[in-house]
Scaffold this active site. Structure first.
Site, PDB file in Angstrom:
ATOM      1  CG  LEU A 167       5.558  -7.339  -0.316  1.00  0.00           C
ATOM      2  CD1 LEU A 167       4.669  -8.133  -1.264  1.00  0.00           C
ATOM      3  CD2 LEU A 167       7.007  -7.417  -0.747  1.00  0.00           C
ATOM      4  CG  ASP A 168       8.093  -0.512  -0.673  1.00  0.00           C
ATOM      5  OD1 ASP A 168       8.135  -0.551   0.562  1.00  0.00           O
ATOM      6  OD2 ASP A 168       9.093  -0.396  -1.396  1.00  0.00           O
ATOM      7  CG  MET A 169       0.452   1.611  -1.906  1.00  0.00           C
ATOM      8  SD  MET A 169      -0.159   3.244  -1.420  1.00  0.00           S
ATOM      9  CE  MET A 169      -1.902   3.081  -1.800  1.00  0.00           C
TER      10      MET A 169
END
Length: 303
Positions: A167-169
């Site tokens: 998952l992206d930041m």
């Protein structure tokens, strides 16, 4: 005087002249009879290929089928296959005191295998955890820039786990964690077809008809994105809440697709991965999946 002519039916003349009557044992076939079918020659039985020495030894001793060392170490939770390959290149993995030179080395077990000189235990049963990832954390073990990662937020008593997918930041929501590197790899393969569902809040205007067109897939900047099931949930001002389900999970797929439609994503939450739901799991909390539920799910996975 001429000799008397023999009585009997006249002979038929053919293109090659008169035909002679067939004699027993001559091999000629009577007129009107069907030819005797020829027996097919039995197919040659292919000779078995020489088995790999490790497989031959395992078969002779009655042991299980040997597997690649990279796969065994991944199942034991040492690291992902890719990371194990790098560890082998660095000479960190040994078998009976000698450095392993290839991840394709076949072994029936991890007996005698060490990582950095430490013996590797046999793989324990696979475990799976649900983690509600907060925004602002990287899905990685360490970051050269010193930014916070999910491992800074995970409980200290958790076994060594690896994230399934990323998952992206700034993306939050459900992140699956497992102790089994082989299971991680299987879940991430697009061919496995495990669906992921997201809820995106995006600024801009979009219609349900535009979202339904995503069902046929699309191409953006030379990258082909597969089928996406998208539905417009509700509007709050100029923000739209959109639910999207996909099976590929390419890098930043949801954001790029919505940006292609002229929307700007300002919040993204993953709500499910396969049958596993985020539900009411609190932000930053971890919950283990029951072994029975995990076994049932794995039996239904595509090979």
């Amino acid at each position: 005087m001429e000799p008397p002519k023999k009585s009997g039916p006249p002979r038929r003349a053919g293109p090659g002249g008169p035909r002679r009557p067939s004699m027993p044992g001559s091999g000629a076939r009577p007129a009107g009879s069907r030819p005797t079918p020829r027996r097919a020659k039995p197919a040659a039985i292919p000779k078995p290929a020489n088995p790999h020495p490790a497989r031959a030894a395992a078969a002779a001793s009655g042991k299980g089928e040997p597997q690649r060392i990279a796969k065994l170490l991944a199942r034991a939770g040492v690291a992902s296959r890719r990371e194990i390959e790098r560890m082998i290149e660095g000479g960190r993995i040994a078998l009976n005191g000698e450095a392993v030179t290839t991840p394709a080395t076949l072994l029936p077990s991890l007996h005698g295998v060490t990582v950095d000189g430490v013996p590797v235990s046999q793989p324990a049963p696979t475990r799976l955890f649900l983690f509600h990832k907060p925004s602002g954390f990287l899905t990685t073990e360490r970051d050269p820039a010193g930014r916070p990662t999910i491992y800074d937020r995970l409980p200290a008593d958790l076994p060594r786990v690896m994230p399934i997918g990323r998952l992206d930041m700034t993306t939050e929501g459900l992140l699956l964690l497992t102790t089994d590197g082989e299971f991680k790899r299987q879940m991430e393969l697009p061919a496995t077809g495990v669906p992921r569902t997201y809820r995106a809040r995006a600024f801009g205007e979009v219609s349900q008809a535009q979202l339904e067109d995503l069902f046929d897939g699309l191409e953006i900047d030379g990258i082909r994105y597969g089928r996406i099931d998208a539905n417009l949930e509700r509007r709050t001002g100029r923000n739209q809440w959109i639910e999207m389900t996909l099976t590929e999970g390419k890098n930043r797929e949801v954001r790029r697709v919505l940006e292609h439609l002229g929307l700007k994503v300002n919040r993204l939450i993953r709500t499910s991965y396969g049958p596993f739901q985020l539900g009411e799991l609190a932000e930053g909390a971890v919950e283990e999946v029951r072994q029975h539920d995990l076994i049932v799910f794995r039996k239904g996975l595509k090979a």
